[in-house]
Motif scaffolding. Sequence first.
Motif, PDB file in Angstrom:
ATOM      1  N   ASN A 230       0.783  -1.234   0.000  1.00 32.09           N
ATOM      2  CA  ASN A 230       0.000   0.000   0.000  1.00 32.09           C
ATOM      3  C   ASN A 230       0.815   1.284   0.000  1.00 32.09           C
ATOM      4  O   ASN A 230       0.322   2.325  -0.443  1.00 32.09           O
ATOM      5  N   VAL A 231       2.064   1.271   0.494  1.00 36.28           N
ATOM      6  CA  VAL A 231       2.868   2.492   0.434  1.00 36.28           C
ATOM      7  C   VAL A 231       3.123   2.864  -1.028  1.00 36.28           C
ATOM      8  O   VAL A 231       2.898   4.003  -1.456  1.00 36.28           O
ATOM      9  N   GLY A 232       3.567   1.888  -1.805  1.00 37.23           N
ATOM     10  CA  GLY A 232       3.811   2.142  -3.225  1.00 37.23           C
ATOM     11  C   GLY A 232       2.552   2.509  -3.977  1.00 37.23           C
ATOM     12  O   GLY A 232       2.548   3.410  -4.824  1.00 37.23           O
ATOM     13  N   ARG A 233       1.455   1.807  -3.672  1.00 36.73           N
ATOM     14  CA  ARG A 233       0.181   2.119  -4.334  1.00 36.73           C
ATOM     15  C   ARG A 233      -0.285   3.531  -3.997  1.00 36.73           C
ATOM     16  O   ARG A 233      -0.788   4.259  -4.865  1.00 36.73           O
ATOM     17  N   ALA A 234      -0.132   3.939  -2.743  1.00 40.68           N
ATOM     18  CA  ALA A 234      -0.548   5.288  -2.333  1.00 40.68           C
ATOM     19  C   ALA A 234       0.264   6.354  -3.068  1.00 40.68           C
ATOM     20  O   ALA A 234      -0.273   7.397  -3.467  1.00 40.68           O
ATOM     21  N   ILE A 235       1.559   6.097  -3.259  1.00 40.27           N
ATOM     22  CA  ILE A 235       2.416   7.039  -3.989  1.00 40.27           C
ATOM     23  C   ILE A 235       1.935   7.193  -5.428  1.00 40.27           C
ATOM     24  O   ILE A 235       1.765   8.313  -5.935  1.00 40.27           O
ATOM     25  N   ILE A 236       1.699   6.088  -6.104  1.00 39.49           N
ATOM     26  CA  ILE A 236       1.282   6.112  -7.510  1.00 39.49           C
ATOM     27  C   ILE A 236      -0.078   6.801  -7.666  1.00 39.49           C
ATOM     28  O   ILE A 236      -0.273   7.633  -8.562  1.00 39.49           O
ATOM     29  N   ILE A 237      -1.030   6.466  -6.796  1.00 38.97           N
ATOM     30  CA  ILE A 237      -2.371   7.066  -6.876  1.00 38.97           C
ATOM     31  C   ILE A 237      -2.306   8.568  -6.644  1.00 38.97           C
ATOM     32  O   ILE A 237      -2.946   9.361  -7.358  1.00 38.97           O
ATOM     33  N   SER A 238      -1.512   9.003  -5.655  1.00 34.62           N
ATOM     34  CA  SER A 238      -1.411  10.431  -5.343  1.00 34.62           C
ATOM     35  C   SER A 238      -0.840  11.218  -6.515  1.00 34.62           C
ATOM     36  O   SER A 238      -1.336  12.293  -6.866  1.00 34.62           O
ATOM     37  N   ILE A 239       0.219  10.697  -7.126  1.00 31.21           N
ATOM     38  CA  ILE A 239       0.825  11.381  -8.270  1.00 31.21           C
ATOM     39  C   ILE A 239      -0.155  11.447  -9.440  1.00 31.21           C
ATOM     40  O   ILE A 239      -0.290  12.487 -10.102  1.00 31.21           O
ATOM     41  N   ALA A 240      -0.854  10.350  -9.699  1.00 30.68           N
ATOM     42  CA  ALA A 240      -1.818  10.323 -10.804  1.00 30.68           C
ATOM     43  C   ALA A 240      -2.920  11.354 -10.600  1.00 30.68           C
ATOM     44  O   ALA A 240      -3.298  12.083 -11.534  1.00 30.68           O
ATOM     45  N   PHE A 241      -3.442  11.446  -9.374  1.00 29.31           N
ATOM     46  CA  PHE A 241      -4.454  12.453  -9.060  1.00 29.31           C
ATOM     47  C   PHE A 241      -3.950  13.849  -9.407  1.00 29.31           C
ATOM     48  O   PHE A 241      -4.635  14.650 -10.044  1.00 29.31           O
TER      49      PHE A 241
END
Length: 444
Positions: A230-241
């Motif tokens: 989830n740390v990596g997923r949270a990073i990717i989602i935040s940047i995409a947003f």
Amino acid sequence: MNKNQDRTQHYDKDSLTLVGAVALGTGVMIGAGIFALTGQMAQMTGSLFPLAFLSAALIVIFSAYSYVKMSNAYPSAGGIAMYLKKAYGSTVTTAFHSLLMYFSMVIAQSFLARTFGTYSLQLFGIDDTSLLVPALGAGLLLVAFLINLSANRMIEGVASVLGLIKIGGIVLFGVVGVMLADKVEVNFSTAIPDASIAGFIGATALGILAFKGFTTITNSGSELKDPHRNVGRAIIISIAFCVVIYTLVGFAVSSNLSLQEIIETRNYSLAAAARPALGEYAVWFTVVLAMLATAGGVIASIFAVSRMLAMLTEMKLVPHSHFGMPGSIQKHTLVYTVVLGLLLTVFFDLTRIAAMGIIFYLVMDIAVHWGVLRYLRHEVGAKLSILIVAIVLDLVVLAGFVWVKLFSDPLVVGVACAAMLAILIMEVLFLRHNPVVAEGHSHG
């Protein structure tokens, strides 16, 4: 005995969800990026500033690769400090670059605080040079401090609610702003007289500052559910947003204001852009939205940065004094972080705060990529080509930004270099007299 035991930092495992981590990351990113950097970027590169946001996004995507790989392998509350330690060991290299990240994060929260003050005054038609700007910013930092003394779930709840409000509000602003604009285009032929490739690179560097909030997510590894994923997923989602939101709002602003107007209102350009598109009520809407966004960003930033300094303290890489305060080390680092943020908010303006933050961040970022490339690439499964591209892009952007600032504001470059030298000397002296016993990786 009990008192000493109380000094130890305890982390509430599984107290943060994936949604909460994304809210913390976007809270810092959106608060800093959209509301205060748009005008500064336009001042450096003219009407090409929406492209500078996209250029920054491209660089951040490469940059985030190392953090995602490291967070998947070594999730912890120490975040970047722990990643650097894995690469360089308990050395001056780790301590120096970790403190650069710490100070860049404190600078980011001061940047948010002053942005809060600047936008708040637009409700009353007061100029952004007023002393009320740092006063309101300081007030926000104190409120955020009190919230951060509470439980993690309250911090997550506040950040999540403010994050949802501001994302929805900013998307609404961007969509409606573009729909009602006289022209839905950016005149790329319009440029400022001093615009250059170096200026575009400098604006790209400021754009990176708008995305760097994703690094706050790395400090949540000990408290996030299923951190290896989830740390990596949270990073990717935040940047995409943020890529979507920044692009949308950048075109909305450039469609409703001339280049000169964007530059003149550089510290509150979204509020200025709302007026021709939607009228006075839209200005109020945008200002309130900016206040909520920056408030959420400050809360999220303080949450992450105080934990990073606590981890550095527990690693015995930085000096620490209780100054007679009760409670855990993390409570103490929370106090230090807010006090330092208050000083920066009171004595530095938005432009200089942003410049110092990006210099510190890029130097640290290069060290992270090099550490992964040199020592941990096989361990974390990182690709050599991506790491090399990330380092080269950082070097180009850092060189271009410093070059621009040497001509426009050499003082801020001098202050940044002097601060880095002071941090380096302090760490050399501290670790010479307080050596840390090597454990695990010690490549440095």
